[in-house]
Design a protein around this motif. Sequence first.
Motif, PDB file in Angstrom:
ATOM      1  N   ARG A  39      -3.465  75.959  11.090  1.00 45.17           N
ATOM      2  CA  ARG A  39      -2.298  77.150  11.386  1.00 45.17           C
ATOM      3  C   ARG A  39      -1.071  76.942  12.063  1.00 45.17           C
ATOM      4  N   SER A  40      -0.745  78.045  11.510  1.00 54.23           N
ATOM      5  CA  SER A  40       1.036  78.153  11.781  1.00 54.23           C
ATOM      6  C   SER A  40       1.324  78.963  13.228  1.00 54.23           C
ATOM      7  N   PHE A  41       2.403  78.858  13.236  1.00 51.06           N
ATOM      8  CA  PHE A  41       2.934  79.476  14.552  1.00 51.06           C
ATOM      9  C   PHE A  41       4.468  78.860  14.406  1.00 51.06           C
ATOM     10  N   GLU A  42       5.156  79.560  14.503  1.00 53.11           N
ATOM     11  CA  GLU A  42       6.800  79.791  14.359  1.00 53.11           C
ATOM     12  C   GLU A  42       6.671  79.545  15.643  1.00 53.11           C
ATOM     13  N   LEU A  43       7.962  78.951  16.617  1.00 55.86           N
ATOM     14  CA  LEU A  43       8.181  78.600  18.043  1.00 55.86           C
ATOM     15  C   LEU A  43      10.076  79.377  17.939  1.00 55.86           C
ATOM     16  N   ASP A  44      10.495  79.372  16.577  1.00 52.18           N
ATOM     17  CA  ASP A  44      11.860  80.454  16.662  1.00 52.18           C
ATOM     18  C   ASP A  44      11.534  81.379  14.754  1.00 52.18           C
ATOM     19  N   PRO A  45      10.243  82.619  15.429  1.00 50.77           N
ATOM     20  CA  PRO A  45      10.264  83.108  14.203  1.00 50.77           C
ATOM     21  C   PRO A  45      11.205  84.620  13.705  1.00 50.77           C
ATOM     22  N   HIS A  46      12.720  84.561  14.762  1.00 51.29           N
ATOM     23  CA  HIS A  46      12.855  85.262  13.883  1.00 51.29           C
ATOM     24  C   HIS A  46      14.284  84.374  13.353  1.00 51.29           C
ATOM     25  N   ARG A  47      15.041  82.950  13.926  1.00 55.01           N
ATOM     26  CA  ARG A  47      15.838  82.870  13.390  1.00 55.01           C
ATOM     27  C   ARG A  47      16.066  83.039  11.520  1.00 55.01           C
ATOM     28  N   GLU A  48      16.741  83.102  11.265  1.00 52.87           N
ATOM     29  CA  GLU A  48      17.762  83.334  10.247  1.00 52.87           C
ATOM     30  C   GLU A  48      17.770  82.424   9.045  1.00 52.87           C
ATOM     31  N   PRO A  49      16.906  82.440   7.917  1.00 54.11           N
ATOM     32  CA  PRO A  49      16.628  81.684   7.282  1.00 54.11           C
ATOM     33  C   PRO A  49      17.586  80.903   6.419  1.00 54.11           C
ATOM     34  N   GLY A  50      17.941  79.706   6.213  1.00 60.89           N
ATOM     35  CA  GLY A  50      19.267  79.036   5.907  1.00 60.89           C
ATOM     36  C   GLY A  50      20.365  78.254   6.494  1.00 60.89           C
ATOM     37  N   LYS A  51      19.828  79.127   8.694  1.00 57.60           N
ATOM     38  CA  LYS A  51      20.846  78.334   8.929  1.00 57.60           C
ATOM     39  C   LYS A  51      20.407  77.489   9.594  1.00 57.60           C
ATOM     40  N   ASP A  94      18.055  68.528  12.882  1.00 57.86           N
ATOM     41  CA  ASP A  94      18.156  69.696  12.504  1.00 57.86           C
ATOM     42  C   ASP A  94      17.608  70.581  13.338  1.00 57.86           C
ATOM     43  N   HIS A  95      17.927  71.402  13.093  1.00 57.84           N
ATOM     44  CA  HIS A  95      16.746  72.738  13.402  1.00 57.84           C
ATOM     45  C   HIS A  95      17.029  74.150  12.531  1.00 57.84           C
ATOM     46  N   GLY A  96      16.092  73.918  11.782  1.00 60.50           N
ATOM     47  CA  GLY A  96      16.376  75.607  11.293  1.00 60.50           C
ATOM     48  C   GLY A  96      14.913  76.555  11.507  1.00 60.50           C
ATOM     49  N   SER A  97      15.018  77.549  10.432  1.00 61.59           N
ATOM     50  CA  SER A  97      13.297  78.341  10.584  1.00 61.59           C
ATOM     51  C   SER A  97      12.508  77.042   9.840  1.00 61.59           C
ATOM     52  N   THR A  98      11.305  77.376  10.172  1.00 63.55           N
ATOM     53  CA  THR A  98      10.001  76.513   9.916  1.00 63.55           C
ATOM     54  C   THR A  98       9.447  77.390   8.902  1.00 63.55           C
ATOM     55  N   PHE A  99       9.417  78.617   8.395  1.00 62.15           N
ATOM     56  CA  PHE A  99       8.636  80.317   7.996  1.00 62.15           C
ATOM     57  C   PHE A  99       8.553  78.524   6.630  1.00 62.15           C
ATOM     58  N   ASP A 100       9.319  78.731   5.686  1.00 57.87           N
ATOM     59  CA  ASP A 100       8.787  78.398   4.467  1.00 57.87           C
ATOM     60  C   ASP A 100       8.336  77.051   4.256  1.00 57.87           C
ATOM     61  N   MET A 101       8.119  77.042   5.420  1.00 52.89           N
ATOM     62  CA  MET A 101       6.925  75.249   5.582  1.00 52.89           C
ATOM     63  C   MET A 101       6.104  76.148   6.057  1.00 52.89           C
ATOM     64  N   HIS A 102       5.860  76.557   6.568  1.00 51.82           N
ATOM     65  CA  HIS A 102       4.769  77.436   7.376  1.00 51.82           C
ATOM     66  C   HIS A 102       4.002  77.961   5.407  1.00 51.82           C
ATOM     67  N   ARG A 103       4.794  78.557   4.855  1.00 52.34           N
ATOM     68  CA  ARG A 103       4.244  79.349   3.865  1.00 52.34           C
ATOM     69  C   ARG A 103       3.869  78.245   2.943  1.00 52.34           C
ATOM     70  N   LEU A 104       4.250  76.756   2.627  1.00 51.56           N
ATOM     71  CA  LEU A 104       4.487  75.848   1.668  1.00 51.56           C
ATOM     72  C   LEU A 104       2.705  75.161   2.200  1.00 51.56           C
ATOM     73  N   LEU A 105       2.085  75.392   3.307  1.00 46.86           N
ATOM     74  CA  LEU A 105       1.444  74.141   4.373  1.00 46.86           C
ATOM     75  C   LEU A 105       0.339  75.151   3.386  1.00 46.86           C
ATOM     76  N   HIS A 106       0.378  76.869   3.352  1.00 46.36           N
ATOM     77  CA  HIS A 106      -0.856  78.061   3.124  1.00 46.36           C
ATOM     78  C   HIS A 106      -1.137  77.892   1.918  1.00 46.36           C
ATOM     79  N   LEU A 107       0.240  77.325   1.070  1.00 47.50           N
ATOM     80  CA  LEU A 107      -0.355  77.069  -0.579  1.00 47.50           C
ATOM     81  C   LEU A 107      -0.997  75.142  -0.837  1.00 47.50           C
ATOM     82  N   ALA A 108      -0.591  74.581  -0.018  1.00 42.23           N
ATOM     83  CA  ALA A 108      -0.903  72.797   0.345  1.00 42.23           C
ATOM     84  C   ALA A 108      -3.086  74.063   0.806  1.00 42.23           C
TER      85      ALA A 108
END
Length: 237
Positions: A39-51, A94-108
Amino acid sequence: MRVEIWSDIACPWCYIGKARFEQGLAGFEHRDAVEVVHRSFELDPHREPGKVEPVIPLIAAKYGATVTQVARSEERIAEHARAEGLDYRAGGRDHGSTFDMHRLLHLAKEHGAQSRLLELLYRANFADEQSAFGDERLLELAVQAGLEREEAQRVLADRTAYADAVREDEAAAGALGATGVPFFVVDGAVGVSGAQPPEVFRAALDEAWGKKARLTVVGPGGDAGDGSCGPDGCFIV
């Protein structure tokens, strides 16, 4: 029996906890009857994409610590990872937004490749020299996991794709009282918070087998010093 695991790819204790859970599961008599769902859980859900920023200076600024102190904390976490047979780069990540990773995990998940992709994402983030962030890197990992590049590319290009699924997972974690990750729920009956030893997971599996009970949580949640990452991070003082 179903085991649901809330985690974030940016969380080192989730990386470690996955390995410890798998050790506990390996010793469980009914392991072949266990379905594992991530299941998805973002520790930094407000992080700017691409930063994307280097981890150690970022943590140092957040906690008001020195770079040396954070580097030592990272090395202590690395020792826990290596004790489980995991590769871990204590510096240079590095650290960045993991939102896209979680979206891909749902696709997977739809293609039966969720566990494989999660494993690749963890390794990319904590062990590989190449950064785990960026669309091209994520596409590379998605293909390695067995996904079609074109489909993964379409998902990354459409930020609404699987966004609701990610938010639903996060809402479910909140409803269960999970304030940090990793957080494990065994058959809706027993919860385990943090990267507990394998024997704790084995005991939770034994307890939940054949039972339907109110959720009980083993281990404190949300405290990085107790083997989990919370909203305030994973820094070990």
